[in-house]
Design a protein around this motif. Sequence first.
Motif, PDB file in Angstrom:
ATOM      1  N   PRO A 116       1.306  -1.182   0.007  1.00 25.46           N
ATOM      2  CA  PRO A 116      -0.146  -0.482  -0.006  1.00 25.46           C
ATOM      3  C   PRO A 116       0.953   1.245   0.429  1.00 25.46           C
ATOM      4  N   CYS A 117       2.490   1.241  -0.234  1.00 19.22           N
ATOM      5  CA  CYS A 117       2.966   2.364   0.218  1.00 19.22           C
ATOM      6  C   CYS A 117       4.132   2.280  -1.612  1.00 19.22           C
ATOM      7  N   TYR A 135      14.128  -2.133   5.354  1.00 14.82           N
ATOM      8  CA  TYR A 135      13.079  -1.823   5.799  1.00 14.82           C
ATOM      9  C   TYR A 135      12.031  -2.383   4.888  1.00 14.82           C
ATOM     10  N   ARG A 136      10.854  -2.522   5.684  1.00 20.73           N
ATOM     11  CA  ARG A 136       9.736  -3.401   5.077  1.00 20.73           C
ATOM     12  C   ARG A 136       8.226  -3.049   5.377  1.00 20.73           C
ATOM     13  N   PHE A 137       7.949  -2.034   4.149  1.00 25.29           N
ATOM     14  CA  PHE A 137       6.272  -1.677   3.840  1.00 25.29           C
ATOM     15  C   PHE A 137       5.245  -2.603   3.501  1.00 25.29           C
ATOM     16  N   THR A 138       5.446  -3.441   4.179  1.00 27.64           N
ATOM     17  CA  THR A 138       4.271  -4.624   2.995  1.00 27.64           C
ATOM     18  C   THR A 138       4.142  -5.316   4.089  1.00 27.64           C
ATOM     19  N   LEU A 139       2.708  -5.573   3.162  1.00 27.81           N
ATOM     20  CA  LEU A 139       1.223  -5.699   3.999  1.00 27.81           C
ATOM     21  C   LEU A 139       1.412  -7.745   4.396  1.00 27.81           C
ATOM     22  N   ASP A 140       1.868  -8.078   5.073  1.00 29.08           N
ATOM     23  CA  ASP A 140       1.526  -9.679   4.736  1.00 29.08           C
ATOM     24  C   ASP A 140       1.724 -10.693   6.447  1.00 29.08           C
ATOM     25  N   GLU A 141       1.918 -10.272   7.390  1.00 29.34           N
ATOM     26  CA  GLU A 141       1.644 -10.429   8.642  1.00 29.34           C
ATOM     27  C   GLU A 141       1.239  -9.992   9.204  1.00 29.34           C
ATOM     28  N   LYS A 169       0.032   0.451  10.006  1.00 27.23           N
ATOM     29  CA  LYS A 169      -0.991   1.578  10.901  1.00 27.23           C
ATOM     30  C   LYS A 169      -0.121   2.404  11.357  1.00 27.23           C
ATOM     31  N   ASP A 170       0.638   2.316  11.907  1.00 32.07           N
ATOM     32  CA  ASP A 170       1.371   3.808  12.394  1.00 32.07           C
ATOM     33  C   ASP A 170       1.954   4.714  11.395  1.00 32.07           C
ATOM     34  N   ILE A 171       2.739   4.282  10.183  1.00 34.96           N
ATOM     35  CA  ILE A 171       2.631   4.356   8.835  1.00 34.96           C
ATOM     36  C   ILE A 171       1.672   5.479   8.445  1.00 34.96           C
ATOM     37  N   PHE A 172       0.717   4.815   8.832  1.00 36.84           N
ATOM     38  CA  PHE A 172      -0.767   5.945   8.232  1.00 36.84           C
ATOM     39  C   PHE A 172      -0.963   6.673   9.041  1.00 36.84           C
ATOM     40  N   ASN A 173      -1.204   6.644  10.521  1.00 35.48           N
ATOM     41  CA  ASN A 173      -2.023   7.145  10.953  1.00 35.48           C
ATOM     42  C   ASN A 173      -0.394   8.283  11.053  1.00 35.48           C
ATOM     43  N   ASN A 174       0.573   8.444  10.892  1.00 37.14           N
ATOM     44  CA  ASN A 174       1.736   9.434  11.082  1.00 37.14           C
ATOM     45  C   ASN A 174       2.378  10.317   9.735  1.00 37.14           C
ATOM     46  N   VAL A 175       2.599   9.635   8.624  1.00 37.15           N
ATOM     47  CA  VAL A 175       3.667  10.009   7.170  1.00 37.15           C
ATOM     48  C   VAL A 175       2.013  10.306   6.486  1.00 37.15           C
ATOM     49  N   ASN A 189       0.314  12.683   0.009  1.00 38.46           N
ATOM     50  CA  ASN A 189       1.176  12.305  -1.456  1.00 38.46           C
ATOM     51  C   ASN A 189       2.418  11.092  -0.707  1.00 38.46           C
ATOM     52  N   PHE A 190       2.672  11.430  -0.221  1.00 37.00           N
ATOM     53  CA  PHE A 190       3.934  10.533   0.585  1.00 37.00           C
ATOM     54  C   PHE A 190       4.444   9.476  -0.696  1.00 37.00           C
ATOM     55  N   ARG A 191       5.973   9.510  -0.523  1.00 38.67           N
ATOM     56  CA  ARG A 191       7.245   9.223  -1.013  1.00 38.67           C
ATOM     57  C   ARG A 191       7.900   8.180  -0.161  1.00 38.67           C
ATOM     58  N   MET A 192       8.425   7.268  -0.797  1.00 43.04           N
ATOM     59  CA  MET A 192       9.659   6.529  -0.457  1.00 43.04           C
ATOM     60  C   MET A 192      10.542   7.415   0.830  1.00 43.04           C
ATOM     61  N   LYS A 193      11.002   8.550   0.129  1.00 51.75           N
ATOM     62  CA  LYS A 193      11.902   8.971   1.035  1.00 51.75           C
ATOM     63  C   LYS A 193      11.416  10.216   2.360  1.00 51.75           C
ATOM     64  N   ASP A 194      10.305   9.702   2.524  1.00 56.00           N
ATOM     65  CA  ASP A 194       8.925  10.412   3.554  1.00 56.00           C
ATOM     66  C   ASP A 194       8.772   9.178   4.271  1.00 56.00           C
ATOM     67  N   LEU A 195       8.805   8.156   3.771  1.00 55.77           N
ATOM     68  CA  LEU A 195       9.025   6.614   4.567  1.00 55.77           C
ATOM     69  C   LEU A 195      10.024   6.292   5.484  1.00 55.77           C
ATOM     70  N   ILE A 196      11.421   6.894   4.661  1.00 57.95           N
ATOM     71  CA  ILE A 196      12.274   6.185   5.524  1.00 57.95           C
ATOM     72  C   ILE A 196      12.657   7.365   6.767  1.00 57.95           C
ATOM     73  N   ALA A 197      13.017   8.802   5.938  1.00 62.33           N
ATOM     74  CA  ALA A 197      12.619   9.615   7.145  1.00 62.33           C
ATOM     75  C   ALA A 197      12.000   9.315   8.663  1.00 62.33           C
ATOM     76  N   TYR A 198      10.732   8.685   8.038  1.00 60.42           N
ATOM     77  CA  TYR A 198       9.619   8.657   9.662  1.00 60.42           C
ATOM     78  C   TYR A 198      10.816   6.959  10.261  1.00 60.42           C
ATOM     79  N   VAL A 199      11.125   6.250   9.103  1.00 59.38           N
ATOM     80  CA  VAL A 199      10.870   5.047  10.598  1.00 59.38           C
ATOM     81  C   VAL A 199      13.026   5.163  10.771  1.00 59.38           C
ATOM     82  N   LYS A 200      13.361   6.303  10.624  1.00 59.35           N
ATOM     83  CA  LYS A 200      14.667   6.561  10.748  1.00 59.35           C
ATOM     84  C   LYS A 200      14.617   7.284  12.471  1.00 59.35           C
TER      85      LYS A 200
END
Length: 162
Positions: A14-15, A98-104, A112-118, A124-135
């Motif tokens: 979904p990301c 990094y893992r941004f997939t939904l299997d488990e 859920k945390d990513i979507f509640n925050n990012v 309209n977030f991109r990979m760079k936004d995801l990486i910055a958030y998890v870092k």
Amino acid sequence: EHPLNIVRVTADCPCIDPEIIDQVIIKHLNEQNDLTSNCISETFPDGLDVEVFNFNVLKYAWQEAKKKSDREHVTTYIKQCGRYKIGELLSEIEYNEYRFTLDEPEDYLFLKDIFNNVYTENNNFRMKDLIAYVKDHSEVCMLNNEIVRNEGYMISLKKDNE
């Protein structure tokens, strides 16, 4: 005239980043590949996988692939049969931890945390936004960092040998 091409993104991702999709498509068309992927060498995060391939290549794989794993995972036969020109988009920086997939279920909690925050900050977030958030929030990575990449494919391969 260009052959009919298919862009493959999967529902468990979904990301997905539209800029990465565009890059794979452009590389595919410019190099006139039969299949172009950003997930062969796994330099991108899991869950940002994009593949572009010619419809005739897919038709050939449908006719020739016999193993259940090749039929389930669609492009493995195309990549391994040695018949086609394969292109690959690599990330300039390796992000394969990094893992941004939904299997488990753990992936669901992570996403859920990513979507509640990012997403709430930038829908309209991109990979760079995801990486910055998890870092900045390394604790969120603890939710799903024990899950093996491509575990579903490995399970399919085991079933082929049963």
